[in-house]
Design a protein around this motif. Sequence first.
Motif, short mmCIF file in Angstrom:
data_model
loop_
_atom_site.label_atom_id
_atom_site.label_comp_id
_atom_site.label_asym_id
_atom_site.label_seq_id
_atom_site.Cartn_x
_atom_site.Cartn_y
_atom_site.Cartn_z
N ASN A 38 0.97 -1.24 -0.08
CA ASN A 38 -0.10 0.00 0.01
C ASN A 38 0.93 1.24 0.03
O ASN A 38 0.22 2.28 0.00
CB ASN A 38 -0.97 0.01 1.06
N THR A 39 2.03 1.16 0.19
CA THR A 39 3.03 2.25 -0.02
C THR A 39 2.90 3.06 -1.19
O THR A 39 2.69 2.27 -2.51
CB THR A 39 4.61 2.00 0.10
N GLY A 40 2.85 4.29 -1.30
CA GLY A 40 2.61 5.17 -2.48
C GLY A 40 1.08 5.37 -2.79
O GLY A 40 0.62 6.19 -3.70
N LEU A 41 0.09 4.89 -1.91
CA LEU A 41 -1.19 5.33 -2.09
C LEU A 41 -1.68 6.68 -1.38
O LEU A 41 -2.32 7.48 -2.13
CB LEU A 41 -2.24 4.24 -1.40
N LEU A 42 -1.39 6.94 -0.44
CA LEU A 42 -1.57 8.25 0.43
C LEU A 42 -0.66 9.30 -0.35
O LEU A 42 0.53 9.34 -0.26
CB LEU A 42 -1.02 7.89 1.77
N LYS A 43 -1.35 10.20 -0.96
CA LYS A 43 -0.89 11.28 -1.65
C LYS A 43 -0.50 12.60 -0.98
O LYS A 43 0.45 13.29 -1.10
CB LYS A 43 -1.64 11.51 -2.78
N LYS A 44 -1.46 12.72 0.14
CA LYS A 44 -1.34 14.16 1.00
C LYS A 44 -0.05 13.96 1.87
O LYS A 44 0.07 12.84 2.38
CB LYS A 44 -2.57 14.20 1.78
N GLY A 49 2.93 14.77 7.81
CA GLY A 49 3.97 15.12 8.52
C GLY A 49 4.80 13.82 9.19
O GLY A 49 5.78 13.97 9.86
N VAL A 50 4.32 12.60 8.90
CA VAL A 50 4.95 11.25 9.30
C VAL A 50 5.44 10.56 8.13
O VAL A 50 4.53 10.48 7.01
CB VAL A 50 4.53 10.54 10.38
N ALA A 51 6.05 9.61 8.33
CA ALA A 51 6.50 8.50 7.27
C ALA A 51 5.14 7.81 6.88
O ALA A 51 4.36 7.65 7.88
CB ALA A 51 7.64 7.66 7.64
N GLU A 52 5.05 7.58 5.66
CA GLU A 52 3.66 6.76 5.15
C GLU A 52 3.73 5.48 5.94
O GLU A 52 2.66 4.89 6.30
CB GLU A 52 3.92 6.46 3.67
N ARG A 53 5.20 4.96 6.17
CA ARG A 53 4.87 3.56 6.86
C ARG A 53 4.01 3.65 8.23
O ARG A 53 3.46 2.69 8.49
CB ARG A 53 6.23 3.21 7.40
N LEU A 54 4.31 4.58 8.82
CA LEU A 54 3.59 4.78 10.31
C LEU A 54 2.33 5.15 10.01
O LEU A 54 1.32 4.63 10.76
CB LEU A 54 4.40 5.92 11.17
N MET A 55 1.96 6.02 9.06
CA MET A 55 0.53 6.29 8.78
C MET A 55 -0.25 5.11 8.55
O MET A 55 -1.41 4.71 8.97
CB MET A 55 0.52 7.26 7.41
N LYS A 111 -10.91 4.07 1.36
CA LYS A 111 -11.69 3.19 1.32
C LYS A 111 -11.00 1.79 1.01
O LYS A 111 -11.07 0.35 1.66
CB LYS A 111 -12.74 3.28 0.05
N LYS A 112 -9.90 1.97 0.15
CA LYS A 112 -9.18 1.01 -0.34
C LYS A 112 -8.46 0.11 0.84
O LYS A 112 -8.14 -0.88 0.97
CB LYS A 112 -8.31 1.31 -1.42
N LEU A 113 -7.83 1.21 1.52
CA LEU A 113 -6.82 0.85 2.82
C LEU A 113 -7.67 0.02 3.89
O LEU A 113 -7.31 -0.82 4.37
CB LEU A 113 -6.28 2.08 3.38
#
Lengths: 216, 644
Positions: free
Chosen positions: B184-190, B193-199, B223-225
Amino acid sequence: MISEKAEEILEALWIQTVENKEKTADLSSLCASDSDEALKELLDKKLIKQGKNGFRLAGDGEAAARDVVRRHRLAERMLTDVLNIQDASVHESACKFEHVLHKGVDEAICTMLGHPKTCPHGTPIPPGKCCLKKAKVGDVRVVGALAELRAGEKGKIAYIQASSRENLNKMMAMGVLPGNTIQLLQNFPSYLFKVGNSQFAVDALIAREIFVRIEQ
Amino acid sequence: MALPEKILIVGTPNVGKSVIFNALTGRYATVSNYPGTTVDVFRGPCKICGNAYEIIDTPGMYSLVPVTEEERVSRTILLKEKARVVIHVIDGKNLERMLPFTLQLIDAGLPVVLVLNIMDEAERLDIKIDAAKLSKELGLPVILAAGALNRGIKELKDAIDSYEPSKASTFPLDSRIEKFVSDNTGLLKKNYGVAERLMLLWLLQEDPEVTALVKAKEPAVFKKLAAARKTLSGKYKDHMSYALALLRQKRATIISGKCELSPEKPRLLAEEALSRLTMHPFFGLVILVLVLLVVYLVVGVFGSKICVDYIENNIFGVYIIPPITRFVEAVFPWVAVQDLLVHDYGIFSLGIRYSFAIILPIVSLFFFMFAIIEDSGYLPRLAMLIDKIFKMMGLSGRAVIPMVLGLGCDTMATIVTRTLPSLRERVIATFLLALAIPCSAQLGLIMGLLSANIMMFLVWFGAIFLIFMVVGWLSAKILPGEAPVFFIEVPPLRFPKVKNLVIKTYTRLEWYLKEVIPMFILVSLLIWAGRLTGLFQLAMKALNYPVKWIGLPEKTSEAFLYGFFRRDYGAAGLRDMAGSLTHNQLVVALVTITLFLPCVAQFIVMVKERGIKTGLYISALVLVIAFASGYALNELLNILRITL
């Protein structure tokens, strides 16, 4: 005494009708051919009844069935907590064990395990008479809730049985996690224990949710 | 000019974050020995090797998934402030337990410097830590420190100065979770303030705040996540946050096992015996009574009787007030102006005399005694002793901390109720603070007034204690909500450092005086204006009714009128007229004024923390209960024909 096969039928019926609150029970998971005899035995002893939609528990059947479920789940608990067996074989072995834990053996095991409330898969263990009694001196205990430990006793945390997310969060904050060593220092007026090099004070609500494999 | 770069201090409660803050900035954020001393964010400037930085101290948090209000504050700061360095402070003797939080910070992609603080205590326990190895294992700078002894501060400054932003590599959790993250890395575009991994991990744990945020910002991605999360968490029998905690703990155990050497048999320190004694069901109470007795002797007898009497009669009464009065009378021929400055209600004769001659000595001694109690680590032990009793009032033992701090200053204590986990506990604690916890100034005066007669003191104490318990019990019955759950970390007993005691007392006094003096001047001004316009006499008349009703002479209305501004002024007012009251009247008056409305400052804080509605409700209830209790006590003493 009823046969092992009959006990398994009772167990399946109880889980489906009492625990999962289904109207009728589907016994297809049990091998039909050799369950005929067992069904007859149960019908004769008036432990089950045959209705239009299938079988259901009757008379003393419900209590007997609850007892089998209890023995099965206690057996699972014992296999994981005492013998440290972690894989799928737990369920199968428990299926054998449940038939030998009759007449007080289940109570001794329940006491030894600290009167657990759920099996390792998280389903509730129906409580027995022993769960309401006060602990006696001389009880053999291998696993016990922190609240039941004597001051000074220590061991590794076996599992956490948190009643809510908040409580679970509190335990995680304190570093109360399975595998960590814990020692009860004092049990009145609050429970004082040591994890790592820190001490924490908690109330009975929390102390009853931490289960410890007691070091003798 | 560019703004100074920011440096954030984070970590578990009671590991000495504020000590590090103070050492870096040279400022003073309060330092004590109990979890939850810091409830607000502190900022201070700092110069390191010629570069200016802003250091930010945060309230303690146990993990990056917040449970209490202050934890939420800390996380928000951590996400919002683009820090050059995040200093993670941990207790050196608890490396294994506190490393999982470091792992979360690494997952967040933050520029972490790890400080193992309180190493002096770890050394006394024979715990040895290989900092170089730990640094290599984690891929970030590691400093061994003892902030209170100023050890490791220079090294920390060097580490901040030479910090090279590099990505510390994250530690894999388990294969299924790692697959979820990489898929799922790369899905969050906004940018959050923290690394996507932690999100992604936060979403996996169903963190309510993060979930709502992503849902609002990127509904399609969410929705996908959410679907992926559901599939994955179905494979675990425990909640995902627990599963993650277990995995991180496992990793932490491996890392600390490589870098830490601790003795097989933990060494028992001498203070451990004393520590256990303070929590013993019997000796603990004996120690509590001893502590109270010492506070009483120092503040009530030495402070309120001896010091105040001396300062008031031999200094203010001789060298200060009479010359000022003569001067004012000579310079200003107008009686109205004279009344404003001197005479019965003037700024000097009332305001300045109350603040400096009466309240200042009492409060100073009180704050000093309190600092000793706070720094020794006694408060969490008291919480452990008293939890069962507090449960009756819908509070957990944790609420002992704001309650005891309330005996110092109720306003500060009302802010500290933030550390209580549920809103219900916060409301009950705020209410009891406003009603039945006298602050130091008031308590000191009361102890002084009652010290001559032990029976009077016992009746006063018994009445307040009973009301505290009964009202607490009733509030617990009336307010809906779940019974509180009690847990608190019991830190080691520590010998208070004189320097910290002095700085803390001084800081609090400064704060207190800044608040008290304008208030005194305001009171004098208002009374002066009130007397000129006749409003003062009108208010007195109105107060005469309840005052007479509880069996007190009319002139005590004046004291109650002061009490509206601050309870301690009310008590000081009673002190001035104590000679003309019977013992019974004095006790009734003191019980009523103890329960009376809190000071204006506390009211403001109450409204700020709990909202205007709750603030007004509490104030109205307090007023009614105060007079009703005074009335009941007076009647009871009359019926039983008790003359104290």
